[in-house]
Design a protein around this motif. Structure first.
Motif, short mmCIF file in Angstrom:
data_model
loop_
_atom_site.label_atom_id
_atom_site.label_comp_id
_atom_site.label_asym_id
_atom_site.label_seq_id
_atom_site.Cartn_x
_atom_site.Cartn_y
_atom_site.Cartn_z
N GLY A 188 -8.79 0.13 9.03
CA GLY A 188 -7.88 0.91 8.20
C GLY A 188 -6.69 1.41 9.00
O GLY A 188 -6.72 1.46 10.23
N PHE B 194 0.86 6.81 3.67
CA PHE B 194 -0.23 6.04 3.08
C PHE B 194 -1.46 6.11 3.99
O PHE B 194 -1.37 6.31 5.20
N TYR C 188 -4.90 3.59 4.14
CA TYR C 188 -5.52 2.40 3.56
C TYR C 188 -6.72 2.00 4.41
O TYR C 188 -6.64 1.91 5.64
N VAL D 222 0.83 -1.21 0.00
CA VAL D 222 0.00 0.00 0.00
C VAL D 222 0.86 1.26 0.00
O VAL D 222 0.33 2.37 -0.16
N SER E 266 -3.37 4.47 8.68
CA SER E 266 -2.70 5.57 8.00
C SER E 266 -1.35 5.79 8.68
O SER E 266 -1.23 5.66 9.90
#
Length: 219
Positions: A193, A126, A128, A119, A195
């Motif tokens: 998720g 990032f 995701y 990712v 980050s």
């Protein structure tokens, strides 16, 4: 500062590392750093899971070595319910440990991003989130010595039946650079998720997490 940071990893695990003042005064920084890191590894070792806390399974050890590949999967009916991580300044890398909790009644449908579908690139920020209302049940990561950074990929799982995520929220950053952290979502929420951003000066990452409650209908 680096010695204090390494100490903090052990202290926040609820353990204390004691070293005589004489040894500290006579040992080079690198030797002291190495000895403390070895002690951290010994204290973190142990059975893979401690299931004494209800349905929350706590992996009692870090699942990767510094510079080593991380490839972690929860048991088949579980998803990740907590993450902890310790940074080491000499290695410029992190170790990670995870908790898992019961999430599915039956074996879920899972999609795993493998090595060629990271990712993020090295040094790259990032964000995701799992697709199709799924949650994170595994993490893959590899370290690169040249970039002093890691790439990440995530295993996302969803119920065979109807699953809908609700009430989702992003945390703020849960750690400063070079800092130990331990995070888990609010009760009734699931990790969906991640980050992260990398800093070239600290050669480290800080993290945010995305958590959701879940509606699950089994007929």
């Amino acid at each position: 500062m680096k010695i204090l940071i390494v100490y903090s990893c052990v202290l926040l695990m609820g353990m204390a590392v004691t070293t005589s003042a004489k040894t500290l005064a006579s040992s080079p920084d690198e030797k002291v750093d190495m000895e403390k890191n070895q002690t951290i590894d010994e204290l973190a070792s142990g059975p893979e899971y401690d299931e004494s806390n209800g349905g929350n399974k706590r992996a009692k050890r870090y699942v990767n070595n510094y510079y080593g590949k991380l490839d972690f999967n929860c048991p088949s009916l579980d998803s990740i319910s907590g993450i902890r991580s310790c940074h080491h300044n000499r290695h410029e890398d992190r170790k990670f440990g995870f908790n898992c909790k019961k999430t599915f009644q039956y074996n879920p449908i899972c999609e795993t991003r493998r090595d060629k579908t990271w990712v993020n690139n090295f040094g790259q920020r990032f964000t995701y989130t799992c697709p199709n209302d799924s949650v994170i049940a595994g993490i893959i990561s590899d370290h690169n010595n040249h970039h002093q950074d890691r790439q990440f990929a995530f295993k996302c799982c969803q119920s065979q039946f109807y699953q809908k995520l609700n009430g989702c929220y992003w945390t703020g950053y849960v750690n400063l650079f070079d800092q130990y952290f331990e995070w888990q979502p609010k009760s009734g929420y699931y990790l969906a998720g991640v980050s992260s951003e990398h800093n070239n000066h600290y050669e480290d990452r800080r993290f945010k997490f995305y958590a959701c409650s879940m509606t699950l209908h089994i007929t």
